[in-house]
Design a protein around this motif. Structure first.
Motif, mmCIF file in Angstrom:
data_model
loop_
_atom_site.group_PDB
_atom_site.id
_atom_site.type_symbol
_atom_site.label_atom_id
_atom_site.label_comp_id
_atom_site.label_asym_id
_atom_site.label_seq_id
_atom_site.Cartn_x
_atom_site.Cartn_y
_atom_site.Cartn_z
ATOM 1 N N GLN A 91 0.838 -1.200 0.000
ATOM 2 C CA GLN A 91 0.000 0.000 0.000
ATOM 3 C C GLN A 91 0.871 1.247 0.000
ATOM 4 O O GLN A 91 0.537 2.254 -0.657
ATOM 5 N N VAL B 196 -7.033 1.444 3.198
ATOM 6 C CA VAL B 196 -6.609 0.745 4.413
ATOM 7 C C VAL B 196 -7.555 -0.388 4.796
ATOM 8 O O VAL B 196 -7.382 -1.010 5.842
ATOM 9 N N SER B 197 -8.541 -0.688 3.959
ATOM 10 C CA SER B 197 -9.576 -1.649 4.346
ATOM 11 C C SER B 197 -9.038 -3.067 4.539
ATOM 12 O O SER B 197 -9.583 -3.834 5.331
ATOM 13 N N GLN C 273 -2.995 0.208 9.516
ATOM 14 C CA GLN C 273 -3.929 1.270 9.128
ATOM 15 C C GLN C 273 -3.508 2.603 9.731
ATOM 16 O O GLN C 273 -3.504 3.630 9.050
ATOM 17 N N SER D 89 -14.187 5.201 1.735
ATOM 18 C CA SER D 89 -14.071 4.176 2.774
ATOM 19 C C SER D 89 -15.452 3.790 3.288
ATOM 20 O O SER D 89 -16.417 4.543 3.151
ATOM 21 N N ASP E 205 -15.313 2.623 6.518
ATOM 22 C CA ASP E 205 -14.950 2.653 7.935
ATOM 23 C C ASP E 205 -15.081 4.087 8.461
ATOM 24 O O ASP E 205 -14.216 4.933 8.219
ATOM 25 N N VAL F 81 -12.196 5.598 10.664
ATOM 26 C CA VAL F 81 -11.042 6.088 9.903
ATOM 27 C C VAL F 81 -11.368 7.433 9.274
ATOM 28 O O VAL F 81 -10.570 8.371 9.312
#
Length: 321
Positions: free
Chosen positions: A162, A183-184, A191, A213, A215, A218
């Motif tokens: 990443q 970052v999933s 993360q 995202s 999330d 985050v």
């Protein structure tokens, strides 16, 4: 207030459904249906929603990896989908995409130094004598060792790959980065490292982000403004603080109720949505969310709610507000 860096106006992206021997179009998958976004220099805009809500398609349509059906995408005032291939090529270094899967986005047969540096050469931003030094510099900025420059993608962990994807975007010194679920697939500790890398690079380079995202924890940590998508449409947009303190749309309330609280003793009413997200091929009439909304009324199934400003630049599409 500064001029917008990116303006997405009433964007629609439909995919035709072909059937039969004659390959006739029998319908459309309405992946993105009337979405508007504004991002200013130095701002991070978070785009959230369930899987299948159209978030990734928005990102891919903005950078012209997917053709739009209707609407406008203005980058620094230029309509990206109206530009010639030569003009869009000149703009591409300023607008970069970080893919969701860092491994599949890297050629397994190309060393990462070449994968990062090829865009510099392709766009004439560096020459063969200097590109290696620039790649080493961006690797160090992204928390990787210069010794990694001659390794292949399979020799890295998920978090490292990443970082390579981030380095490949940053090396062109863009104005805007679209980060699609970056970052999933990573562990929580990794993360945190990647999120801190995003924030550090933003402070140093004045970057803007469209951060896609599912999330919300985050997104809360990273974003200035947040847009919530459901079934291809935007249902609520607000500043981070307004959205988390006073969510207005029932769908946003349900998403926020699922976010774990940092202190276990604290309690929050959990809103559990019934049923599955409807098909984008045949979305419900009226408000698309009414089939799952605990507070739906008769008007919700009959009229499409207006997307309006509820105050303090807090936009929502709901008959109940």
């Amino acid at each position: 207030m500064s001029e917008p860096l990116l303006e997405v106006k009433r964007l629609k992206t439909y995919f035709p459904i072909k059937k039969g021997l004659l390959n006739r179009t029998t319908g459309y998958v309405k992946a993105v249906d009337d979405v508007s976004i504004t991002i200013r220099p130095g701002e991070t805009f978070g785009l959230v929603g369930e899987s299948g809500s159209g978030k990734s398609t928005v990102g891919r349509t903005i950078v012209r990896l997917t053709d739009k059906t209707d609407g406008q995408v203005l980058f620094k005032g230029a309509d990206l989908h109206a530009l010639s291939p030569q003009d869009i090529r000149r703009i591409r270094p300023r607008l970069q995409l970080i893919f969701q899967d860092p491994y599949s986005s890297l050629n397994p047969r190309i060393r990462i130094g070449d994968a990062i540096g090829e865009a510099l050469l392709d766009h004439g931003l560096s020459d063969a004598g200097n590109v290696r030094d620039q790649v080493k510099e961006i690797l160090e900025a992204c928390g990787l060792s210069v010794a990694h420059i001659d390794r292949f993608p399979h020799e890295f962990s998920g978090g490292q790959r990443q970082r390579i994807g981030i380095a490949r975007a940053l090396v062109l010194n863009p104005d805007l980065i679209i980060a699609d679920e970056p970052v999933s697939a990573l562990d929580v500790s990794i993360q945190a490292q990647i999120i801190n890398l995003f924030k550090r690079q933003q402070q140093q380079r004045g970057l803007s982000y469209l951060f896609i995202s599912h999330d919300l924890s985050v997104v809360e940590h990273l974003c200035n403004r947040i847009g919530v998508m459901y079934l291809g449409s935007m249902v609520e947009t607000a500043s981070r603080d307004d959205l988390f303190r006073n969510p207005l749309h029932p769908y946003t309330k349900a998403l926020l109720s699922a976010v774990p609280l940092p202190i276990p003793k604290l309690k929050r009413e959990r809103i559990v949505l019934q049923g599955d997200i409807p098909s984008p091929v045949n979305p419900p009439a009226g408000c698309k969310f009414h089939t799952r909304c605990p507070w739906a009324q008769e008007v919700c199934s009959q009229q499409v709610p207006e997307y309006r400003n509820a105050g303090s630049d807090h936009w929502v599409a709901c008959h109940l507000v």
